[in-house]
Design an enzyme around this catalytic site. Structure first.
Site, PDB file in Angstrom:
ATOM      1  N   ALA A 125       0.883  -1.341   0.120  1.00  0.00           N
ATOM      2  CA  ALA A 125       0.120  -0.087   0.039  1.00  0.00           C
ATOM      3  C   ALA A 125       0.756   1.278  -0.306  1.00  0.00           C
ATOM      4  O   ALA A 125       0.577   2.237  -0.955  1.00  0.00           O
ATOM      5  CB  ALA A 125      -0.984  -0.025   1.241  1.00  0.00           C
ATOM      6  N   ARG A 131      -5.205  -0.243  -9.025  1.00  0.00           N
ATOM      7  CA  ARG A 131      -5.742  -1.131  -8.241  1.00  0.00           C
ATOM      8  C   ARG A 131      -6.707  -0.557  -7.220  1.00  0.00           C
ATOM      9  O   ARG A 131      -6.153   0.480  -6.628  1.00  0.00           O
ATOM     10  CB  ARG A 131      -4.459  -1.747  -7.364  1.00  0.00           C
ATOM     11  CG  ARG A 131      -3.486  -2.666  -8.351  1.00  0.00           C
ATOM     12  CD  ARG A 131      -2.286  -3.280  -7.448  1.00  0.00           C
ATOM     13  NE  ARG A 131      -2.612  -4.269  -6.687  1.00  0.00           N
ATOM     14  CZ  ARG A 131      -1.962  -4.889  -5.837  1.00  0.00           C
ATOM     15  NH1 ARG A 131      -0.964  -4.417  -5.569  1.00  0.00           N
ATOM     16  NH2 ARG A 131      -2.651  -5.980  -5.132  1.00  0.00           N
ATOM     17  N   GLN A 176       4.034 -13.587  -1.443  1.00  0.00           N
ATOM     18  CA  GLN A 176       4.875 -12.550  -1.063  1.00  0.00           C
ATOM     19  C   GLN A 176       5.449 -12.737   0.165  1.00  0.00           C
ATOM     20  O   GLN A 176       6.727 -12.014   0.275  1.00  0.00           O
ATOM     21  CB  GLN A 176       3.811 -11.161  -0.643  1.00  0.00           C
ATOM     22  CG  GLN A 176       3.309 -10.450  -1.892  1.00  0.00           C
ATOM     23  CD  GLN A 176       1.917 -11.156  -2.442  1.00  0.00           C
ATOM     24  OE1 GLN A 176       1.578 -12.155  -2.210  1.00  0.00           O
ATOM     25  NE2 GLN A 176       1.233 -10.030  -2.966  1.00  0.00           N
ATOM     26  N   ASP A 208      -4.214  -2.677   4.108  1.00  0.00           N
ATOM     27  CA  ASP A 208      -4.333  -2.042   2.837  1.00  0.00           C
ATOM     28  C   ASP A 208      -5.495  -0.764   3.025  1.00  0.00           C
ATOM     29  O   ASP A 208      -5.210   0.225   2.213  1.00  0.00           O
ATOM     30  CB  ASP A 208      -4.633  -2.786   1.530  1.00  0.00           C
ATOM     31  CG  ASP A 208      -3.541  -3.620   1.315  1.00  0.00           C
ATOM     32  OD1 ASP A 208      -2.723  -3.126   0.371  1.00  0.00           O
ATOM     33  OD2 ASP A 208      -3.271  -4.735   1.765  1.00  0.00           O
ATOM     34  N   ASN A 260      -6.780  -6.289   4.399  1.00  0.00           N
ATOM     35  CA  ASN A 260      -5.113  -6.899   4.369  1.00  0.00           C
ATOM     36  C   ASN A 260      -5.219  -7.884   3.277  1.00  0.00           C
ATOM     37  O   ASN A 260      -6.265  -8.396   2.843  1.00  0.00           O
ATOM     38  CB  ASN A 260      -4.351  -7.049   5.521  1.00  0.00           C
ATOM     39  CG  ASN A 260      -2.897  -7.101   5.113  1.00  0.00           C
ATOM     40  OD1 ASN A 260      -2.317  -6.241   4.693  1.00  0.00           O
ATOM     41  ND2 ASN A 260      -2.311  -8.063   5.834  1.00  0.00           N
ATOM     42  N   LYS A 261      -4.159  -8.488   2.892  1.00  0.00           N
ATOM     43  CA  LYS A 261      -3.927  -9.677   2.066  1.00  0.00           C
ATOM     44  C   LYS A 261      -4.733 -10.656   2.309  1.00  0.00           C
ATOM     45  O   LYS A 261      -4.932 -11.175   3.602  1.00  0.00           O
ATOM     46  CB  LYS A 261      -2.316 -10.098   2.130  1.00  0.00           C
ATOM     47  CG  LYS A 261      -1.880 -11.129   1.185  1.00  0.00           C
ATOM     48  CD  LYS A 261      -2.419 -10.853  -0.372  1.00  0.00           C
ATOM     49  CE  LYS A 261      -1.901  -9.675  -0.991  1.00  0.00           C
ATOM     50  NZ  LYS A 261      -2.562  -9.345  -2.094  1.00  0.00           N
TER      51      LYS A 261
HETATM   52  O1  MRU Z   1      -1.032  -7.261  -3.088  1.00  0.00           O
HETATM   53  P1  MRU Z   1       0.134  -6.706  -2.377  1.00  0.00           P
HETATM   54  O2  MRU Z   1       1.185  -7.446  -2.448  1.00  0.00           O
HETATM   55  O3  MRU Z   1       0.106  -5.354  -2.722  1.00  0.00           O
HETATM   56  O4  MRU Z   1      -0.472  -6.565  -0.884  1.00  0.00           O
HETATM   57  C1  MRU Z   1       0.097  -6.019   0.007  1.00  0.00           C
HETATM   58  C2  MRU Z   1      -0.436  -6.200   1.332  1.00  0.00           C
HETATM   59  O5  MRU Z   1      -1.528  -6.969   1.584  1.00  0.00           O
HETATM   60  C3  MRU Z   1       0.304  -5.512   2.566  1.00  0.00           C
HETATM   61  O6  MRU Z   1       0.274  -6.541   3.739  1.00  0.00           O
HETATM   62  C4  MRU Z   1      -0.193  -4.030   2.652  1.00  0.00           C
HETATM   63  O7  MRU Z   1      -0.326  -3.518   1.424  1.00  0.00           O
HETATM   64  C5  MRU Z   1       0.533  -3.467   3.619  1.00  0.00           C
HETATM   65  S1  MRU Z   1       2.092  -2.905   2.858  1.00  0.00           S
HETATM   66  C6  MRU Z   1       2.929  -1.846   4.491  1.00  0.00           C
END
Ligand code: MRU
Length: 368
Positions: free
Chosen positions: A59, A94, A205, A246, A256-257
């Site tokens: 994010a 996104r 990730q 996010d 979040n993810k």
């Molecule tokens: O799809 P992504 O890799 O962008 O998802 C990222 C996440 O869910 C992170 O946990 C979130 O963005 C926080 S990053 C400090």
């Protein structure tokens, strides 16, 4: 935020603007952990592509890249029409991480009142400021989170065992990371930690990025399948969970993810504290609860195929399902505020509730 905090001492940077340059360089995170390659991003279209295709992700980082993308667009043409068009194009890359909209609105707000000729420079300054503030915010989150790790350390012998999900590390930000900042500061200050790194299907990730960051910094970690998280907690192997976010709604619901919600449920069932690291730009004061947060649906191939390196060092993409299989790929989920032990912000740790969030950020929360 008063004075800029020390820079992240890590031997890598997710994003760099070379001094005086009108382009940025970013680590292409699709190639990690096997190759650390910088890509040059020199226009708004390339910035949008890098965000959409996840060369850069996380994010706060996509917010910063979005801001620079807008500055690049204004370098070419700083008219109102271009400002609006570039803002919309970058914002559409996104939908879930609110930092992107926050950063684009901030740059637009800063430059729109200015004469056309002054807009591009002002946009670059604003983007630079977003980067500096991001590092300072993450360092402050690190300090508040470190206090939580120290509390655990004072109660048990051996390393503090932290579980994390996805990558909320320095690779997802402009430095230190959010959920990883307490871990990085603890390690630097000699507090023993061990990190459970959840692989984070489907894009991995955790396996590709968080494991790499821990290795780069010499921090002990163990990679595990996402589905092993609950069993590890039930076995008493986890002292606390630290994840990123996010978008956090006004009532404290956390997006979040995908897979974060499952971890929160398992943590609650096993009395494992579940903390969410939240830089204030990630709080969406215009969204009342988690149900209203747009969840990105990404390509089915991310689930049906997997990418890795073979024994000859070649990157391969292989199919893991029968030909013609259908796959759902929601990229994020919502953890209800009731499952969150605390939100770790740059101003301190707060409960995940509308009142507590408003009390911590009164100037942002506005009238109830
Ligand atoms: O799809 P992504 O890799 O962008 O998802 C990222 C996440 O869910 C992170 O946990 C979130 O963005 C926080 S990053 C400090």
């Amino acid at each position: 935020m008063s004075s800029p905090r020390p820079a992240d001492p890590a031997p890598y940077r997710a994003l760099v603007r070379p001094p005086g340059a009108r382009h940025i360089e970013a680590l292409d995170q699709r190639l990690l952990p096997h190759a650390a390659v910088n890509v040059r991003i020199a226009d708004a279209d390339a910035a949008a592509l890098a965000i959409r295709r996840m060369w850069v992700r996380g994010a706060p980082l996509i917010g910063a890249v979005g801001a620079y993308g807008l500055a690049m667009a204004l370098d070419r043409d700083a008219s109102d029409a271009t400002l609006a068009r570039a803002h919309a194009a970058l914002d559409a890359t996104r939908p879930t991480a609110v930092n992107l909209r926050w950063a684009l609105d901030r740059v637009r707000g800063a430059v729109a009142p200015l004469p056309v000729a002054e807009r591009a420079d002002a946009a670059w300054r604003e983007a630079d400021a977003i980067v500096v503030e991001d590092v300072a915010i993450n360092h402050a989150i690190g300090e508040h989170g470190l206090a939580l790790l120290r509390q655990v350390a004072s109660r048990r012998a051996g390393p503090v065992r932290v579980m994390t999900h996805c990558n909320a590390g320095a690779l997802a930000t402009c430095g230190y990371g959010t959920a990883t900042a307490p871990i990085f500061l603890a390690h630097r200050q000699g507090l023993a930690v061990h990190v459970w790194v959840s692989e984070t299907r489907p894009r991995l990730q955790g396996a590709n990025l968080t494991a790499w960051e821990m290795a780069e910094r010499g921090i002990p970690y163990t990679l595990h399948a996402d589905v092993a998280s609950a069993a590890l907690m039930a076995a008493g192997e986890v002292d606390l969970v630290f994840v990123g976010a996010d978008r956090v709604a006004r009532n404290g619901d956390v997006c979040n993810k995908i897979g974060t919600y499952e971890k929160a449920l398992a943590a609650r069932d096993n009395d494992v504290p579940f903390y969410v690291a939240v830089p204030s730009p990630t709080i969406d004061w215009s969204t009342s609860s988690g149900g209203a947060i747009p969840i990105e649906a990404r390509d089915a191939d991310e689930v049906l195929q997997i990418v890795g390196r073979d024994e000859y060092g070649q990157t391969q993409k292989v199919s893991i399902a029968p030909h013609g299989a259908r796959a759902a790929n929601p990229a994020f989920d919502v953890t209800p505020a009731r499952l969150v032990t605390g939100l770790v912000t740059e101003r301190g740790v707060t409960r995940a509730s509308a009142d507590w969030l408003a009390a911590m950020f009164p100037e942002r929360a506005g009238p109830p």
